[in-house]
Design a protein around this motif. Sequence first.
Motif, short mmCIF file in Angstrom:
data_model
loop_
_atom_site.label_atom_id
_atom_site.label_comp_id
_atom_site.label_asym_id
_atom_site.label_seq_id
_atom_site.Cartn_x
_atom_site.Cartn_y
_atom_site.Cartn_z
N LYS A 1 32.82 57.06 63.16
CA LYS A 1 31.44 57.11 63.63
C LYS A 1 30.70 58.31 63.01
CE LYS A 1 29.36 57.39 68.15
NZ LYS A 1 29.72 57.65 69.53
N THR A 2 29.67 58.03 62.33
CA THR A 2 28.89 59.15 61.77
C THR A 2 27.45 59.05 62.25
OG1 THR A 2 28.38 57.86 59.84
CG2 THR A 2 30.26 59.34 59.66
N THR B 1 28.57 68.19 65.74
CA THR B 1 28.72 68.51 67.15
C THR B 1 28.16 69.88 67.51
OG1 THR B 1 30.90 69.39 66.70
CG2 THR B 1 30.79 67.10 67.43
N ARG C 1 41.15 68.60 61.03
CA ARG C 1 39.93 67.80 61.05
C ARG C 1 39.54 67.48 59.63
NH1 ARG C 1 37.18 73.06 63.60
NH2 ARG C 1 38.01 74.46 62.07
N ASP C 2 38.36 66.87 59.47
CA ASP C 2 38.02 66.37 58.14
C ASP C 2 37.09 67.28 57.36
OD1 ASP C 2 39.52 64.09 58.49
OD2 ASP C 2 37.92 63.11 59.62
N SER C 3 36.32 68.10 58.09
CA SER C 3 35.36 68.91 57.35
C SER C 3 35.07 70.21 58.07
CB SER C 3 34.06 68.13 57.19
OG SER C 3 33.49 67.89 58.46
N PHE D 1 27.97 64.24 59.35
CA PHE D 1 29.24 64.70 59.92
C PHE D 1 29.82 63.61 60.81
CE2 PHE D 1 27.20 68.80 59.20
CZ PHE D 1 28.22 69.45 58.52
N ALA D 2 31.10 63.59 60.83
CA ALA D 2 31.76 62.71 61.78
C ALA D 2 31.78 63.44 63.12
CB ALA D 2 33.17 62.43 61.33
N VAL D 3 31.42 62.74 64.17
CA VAL D 3 31.36 63.36 65.49
C VAL D 3 32.72 63.95 65.84
CG1 VAL D 3 31.04 62.95 67.94
CG2 VAL D 3 29.58 61.82 66.29
N SER E 1 35.10 64.86 63.92
CA SER E 1 35.81 65.65 62.93
C SER E 1 35.46 67.12 62.94
CB SER E 1 35.54 65.10 61.54
OG SER E 1 34.19 65.37 61.21
N HIS E 2 34.32 67.49 63.49
CA HIS E 2 33.93 68.87 63.29
C HIS E 2 34.81 69.85 64.04
CE1 HIS E 2 31.95 72.35 62.10
NE2 HIS E 2 31.87 72.73 63.36
N SER E 3 35.06 69.57 65.30
CA SER E 3 35.81 70.54 66.06
C SER E 3 36.56 69.86 67.18
CB SER E 3 34.86 71.57 66.65
OG SER E 3 35.60 72.52 67.36
N SER F 1 34.20 69.84 71.45
CA SER F 1 32.76 69.62 71.44
C SER F 1 32.32 69.79 72.87
CB SER F 1 32.46 68.22 70.96
OG SER F 1 33.05 67.32 71.86
#
Lengths: 188, 371
Positions: free
Chosen positions: A2-3, A22, A70-72, B13-15, B17-19, B22
């Motif tokens: 989901k982006t 986020t 994570r991815d990024s 950003f992927a929700v 994936s960032h941290s 959240s």
Amino acid sequence: MKTFILLASVLLPGINIAIAGTLSEREIYLSATLLERVFPLADNTRAISHSFSAEEKNQMMNTLGSFRLRDSLLVIASSKQGTLLGFAVVDHVRGKDQPITYCIVVDPSLHVMTTEILVYRESYGGEVQRRSWLDQFIGKSPDDQLRPGRDIKNITGATISARSVTLGVAQILTVLRIVEPRLLRELQ
Amino acid sequence: MKFVRIMFGVLLFAVSSHSLFSQSEHTTVGGYGELHYNEPDGIRSGQLDFHRFVLYLSHQFDDHVSFHSEVEIEHTLIEAGEPEGGKLSIEQAYLDYRISTPLVVRAGILLAPVGIINQYHEPPTFNGVERPNVDRYIIPTTWREAGIGLHGMIAPEFRYQAYVVAGFRAEGFDAKSGLRGGRQSALESSPTNPSFTGRIDYSPVLDTQIGGSWFVGNTNGNADSLGSATVALLSVDVRQTFGNLELRGVGAIVSVSDAGKINAQYGNMVANRMLGYYVEGAYNIMPVLCQESEQRLSLFARYERYDTQLSTTGFARLKQYNRSDVVLGATYKPTYNTCFKVDYTFMNNALNTASAPNTKQLNVGIGYFFN
């Protein structure tokens, strides 16, 4: 996967900021103002998302274990006349049961210039926001050990928060060392 | 002022994936526990007891609203009809609504923020197998009541808590344990005597923590024959670190007005003044034994005095309840949240007769917490 794209409202007069992910508008705003303070001479501040390559992920897995993979990574960088001055990374760690949002600013050689707690939510342990505690990170780099209670002081009554933030900063520095070659190219 | 251009490109950003953390809804589980071995005089055979087993359950609904709870089993086993068994209780269960950092509304079953141990009672956070007796007889730990109020951080060095909670019931007071039996602990508690409790924390430098706390309220349950029966408790606590040396001290004074009327009604011989204090010093010797170790081995000594009969009205003070303890021991912490403890405690009282002798006790314990 989901982006989504989130366009933020105007946070500073005359400046349009588009953010995503986020991090809240407030957190992005706080880290951008922090960068402004650290680099008053910067003429450009921009955010980039560094996507980890398979090789970087492997290295992170080997060094840190997989529990926070994570991815990024979101990096906000300041430069002057095209020369990189330094950049900020915002992350969350868990305190006793709520997230602590913090930001570290490093120079291009990955030495910590400043650390700041952007949002503290718990009722105990807020002492980690103290300048005198946070300033212990200044000058630390991925080559330094950051052991809670040894290299970075513990705080009575704030043991969990102090420990979490210390381990968080150490982890971010390790990640930065791994992604350094690609990241610095991206920031040029 | 130089104009700084801040321009963020549109980023994807992927929700997830960032941290890891959240502000999205999530639940956390944790807990603490302690197993004790207590041996009278260090000679006679003692007993092993899994004194406390506590589970935390917390939930964050969004960035502002969260729930926190602690459920406790004391002495491992609860059997119907067995008065000697353990106890199952809810130590805390409250909602926090964080309007801003200095302004958080708290409502539910909450801890009276008095002293150190009532707020921080995870075994690795204090020295000695048993909690200090001042935190049992003068500050009736674990002290929780249903209530509502505010807390927050005004500056990193300044925090406050202020709550209205259900008060004590005078009929539960007694000579030995003071206010302890008067707690309602949110068990079908009566709101007829709303009481005020709170705390100010001040930390001028990182290694110094100073707290002042209070609890004030009537305890008459609207029975006019008791007068107002007002309880007032004032306490000060200090924690100080000098390198490997840690010092802490707590002092508390209790006043019970209309103690004479309470005693006339219930015959419980409660005093109109009580006093307690302790001072403790602990030194971490691990750096001497092994410079590189992150473990801790602290040797400590604590002196406590607690008198639940400091002054009385209508009867002579019961001097066996003017007590003092000396606790000598060690705490070994292989990790910051686990501990192995041993201590020897000398418990003296001002009477020291055959019916109320001075005693000694060897205590050994293990403890943990995680979250």
